[in-house]
Design a protein around this motif. Structure first.
Motif, short mmCIF file in Angstrom:
data_model
loop_
_atom_site.label_atom_id
_atom_site.label_comp_id
_atom_site.label_asym_id
_atom_site.label_seq_id
_atom_site.Cartn_x
_atom_site.Cartn_y
_atom_site.Cartn_z
N ILE A 15 0.84 -1.20 0.00
CA ILE A 15 0.00 0.00 0.00
C ILE A 15 0.87 1.25 0.00
O ILE A 15 0.60 2.21 -0.74
N ILE A 16 1.92 1.25 0.82
CA ILE A 16 2.82 2.40 0.87
C ILE A 16 3.47 2.65 -0.49
O ILE A 16 3.55 3.80 -0.96
N LEU A 17 3.91 1.60 -1.16
CA LEU A 17 4.54 1.75 -2.48
C LEU A 17 3.54 2.31 -3.50
O LEU A 17 3.89 3.17 -4.31
N CYS A 18 2.32 1.81 -3.47
CA CYS A 18 1.29 2.30 -4.40
C CYS A 18 0.99 3.78 -4.16
O CYS A 18 0.90 4.57 -5.11
N ILE A 19 0.86 4.16 -2.91
CA ILE A 19 0.58 5.56 -2.59
C ILE A 19 1.73 6.45 -3.00
O ILE A 19 1.53 7.55 -3.54
N SER A 20 2.96 5.98 -2.79
CA SER A 20 4.12 6.79 -3.17
C SER A 20 4.16 7.02 -4.67
O SER A 20 4.45 8.14 -5.13
N PHE A 25 3.74 10.73 -9.22
CA PHE A 25 3.44 10.96 -10.63
C PHE A 25 2.31 11.97 -10.82
O PHE A 25 2.34 12.78 -11.76
N MET A 26 1.33 11.97 -9.92
CA MET A 26 0.24 12.94 -10.05
C MET A 26 0.75 14.36 -9.80
O MET A 26 0.37 15.30 -10.51
N LEU A 27 1.61 14.54 -8.80
CA LEU A 27 2.14 15.87 -8.51
C LEU A 27 3.05 16.37 -9.62
O LEU A 27 3.12 17.57 -9.89
N ASN A 28 3.74 15.45 -10.30
CA ASN A 28 4.68 15.87 -11.32
C ASN A 28 4.03 16.10 -12.69
O ASN A 28 4.71 16.57 -13.61
N ILE A 29 2.74 15.77 -12.82
CA ILE A 29 2.04 16.09 -14.07
C ILE A 29 1.15 17.32 -13.92
O ILE A 29 0.54 17.77 -14.89
N VAL A 30 1.09 17.85 -12.70
CA VAL A 30 0.29 19.07 -12.48
C VAL A 30 0.99 20.24 -13.17
O VAL A 30 2.21 20.39 -13.08
N PRO A 31 0.24 21.06 -13.91
CA PRO A 31 0.86 22.21 -14.61
C PRO A 31 1.58 23.14 -13.64
O PRO A 31 1.18 23.31 -12.49
N GLY A 32 2.66 23.75 -14.14
CA GLY A 32 3.42 24.68 -13.31
C GLY A 32 4.84 24.19 -13.09
O GLY A 32 5.05 23.01 -12.84
N ASP A 33 5.79 25.08 -13.23
CA ASP A 33 7.19 24.74 -13.07
C ASP A 33 7.65 25.18 -11.68
O ASP A 33 7.71 26.38 -11.38
N PRO A 34 7.97 24.23 -10.79
CA PRO A 34 8.37 24.62 -9.44
C PRO A 34 9.64 25.46 -9.41
O PRO A 34 9.81 26.30 -8.52
N VAL A 35 10.54 25.26 -10.38
CA VAL A 35 11.77 26.06 -10.42
C VAL A 35 11.45 27.51 -10.73
O VAL A 35 12.00 28.43 -10.12
N PRO A 60 14.12 12.03 -16.61
CA PRO A 60 12.78 11.46 -16.83
C PRO A 60 12.06 11.28 -15.50
O PRO A 60 12.70 11.01 -14.46
N VAL A 61 10.75 11.43 -15.53
CA VAL A 61 9.97 11.36 -14.29
C VAL A 61 10.16 10.02 -13.59
O VAL A 61 10.26 9.96 -12.36
#
Length: 311
Positions: A15-20, A25-35, A60-61
């Protein structure tokens, strides 16, 4: 028992691995460049690319995820984009506040809920039972933020008995503890009453009474023990809820815990801090459910024996 524990432990790790993976991946496909958010509008493209490369964000992600997961296993959650500090350090500071609040609210809810439920069951059908269960329904129905504000108005602003916000002394935890724990205490009280009534109606309870045992000895020593399974269920699941549900309370009472940290990180799109906070919440919930499963097996051996027999 060993097979039961191993199976539950493997499920928890899965479960921990699935949540991670889902979180990353969901946070890294959200629009916006953190840098760009971190550097501001005045930074030139060359500087932005250099910073992105130094932070490993040009990989790569999937490779970023593997690096992050490997670091997380060793306790390295990365560095906050906005605060330039280790995420583990920031979470440790915030967690100490959240843990203190959650622990006090949990003890308050558990003790009050069990006592109220046992008394209501023992006084079934009387005005005591009706009054306590009416208060329990009110406690479940009242929004947490409303309870918190009412407590602030009455005990801090009007009576001046307790401080309004902050965490300077232990007294500052009293109102947040009550505000956070009232709903959970009411839920535990209702479940305890229902479970106790079911046990008290059993033949062996009437036999114990016929032997001359005092009524409250029967209620506390015999009935409560046999009514523990539903109480453990609701108490166990609510421990995770209390840890994860303190965000609103921490905001209302200006407490620098995990809730405030997560809200600030989301507003600033601080991905390492968000990911670390989500994993903290997931880990708390998974550990709580694992402990609840173990307590099931300890209290009622039929659970582990039945599962082992099925295998």
């Amino acid at each position: 028992m060993r097979d039961f524990l191993v199976k539950r432990l493997l499920q928890a790790v899965g479960i921990i691995l699935c949540i991670s993976a889902i979180t990353f991946f969901m946070l890294n496909i959200v629009p916006g460049d953190p840098v760009r958010i971190m550097m501001g509008d005045m930074a030139d493209e060359a500087t932005i690319e250099t910073v992105r490369h130094n932070m490993g964000l040009d990989k790569p992600v999937a490779e970023q995820y593997v690096d992050w997961l490997a670091g997380m296993v060793t306790g390295d959650f990365g560095q906050s984009y906005t605060q330039r500090k280790d995420v583990a350090q920031l979470m440790g500071q915030a967690f100490s506040v959240t843990a203190a609040l959650a622990a006090s609210a949990y003890v308050f809810a558990l003790v009050l809920g069990v006592v109220v439920g046992v008394v209501a069951a023992a006084k079934r059908g009387t005005w005591v039972d009706q009054t306590l269960m009416s208060l329990a329904i009110f406690g479940i129905s009242a929004p947490v933020f409303w309870v918190a504000i009412i407590l602030q108005i009455v005990f801090a602003l009007t009576l001046h008995w307790l401080p309004l916000s902050g965490i300077k002394t232990p007294a500052y935890f009293v109102l947040p503890t009550i505000a956070l724990g009232v709903r959970y205490a009411a839920s535990i009280a209702r479940v305890t009453r229902t479970s106790m009534l079911e046990v008290l109606s059993q033949d062996y309870m009437r036999t114990a009474e016929a032997k001359g045992l005092r009524y409250w000895v029967i209620v506390v020593r015999h009935a409560l023990r046999n009514a523990l399974i539903p109480i453990i269920t609701i108490a166990g699941t609510q421990l995770g809820d209390i840890f994860t549900g303190s965000i609103l309370i921490e905001s209302i009472f200006s407490m620098p815990g995990m809730g405030k940290m997560m809200l600030d990180a989301i507003n600033a799109r601080d991905l390492p801090l968000i990911q670390g906070g989500v994993m903290y919440i997931a880990l708390i919930c998974v550990v709580v459910y694992f402990v609840v499963d173990v307590l099931y097996a300890v209290v009622d051996p039929r659970i582990r024996l039945g599962e082992e027999g099925a295998n």
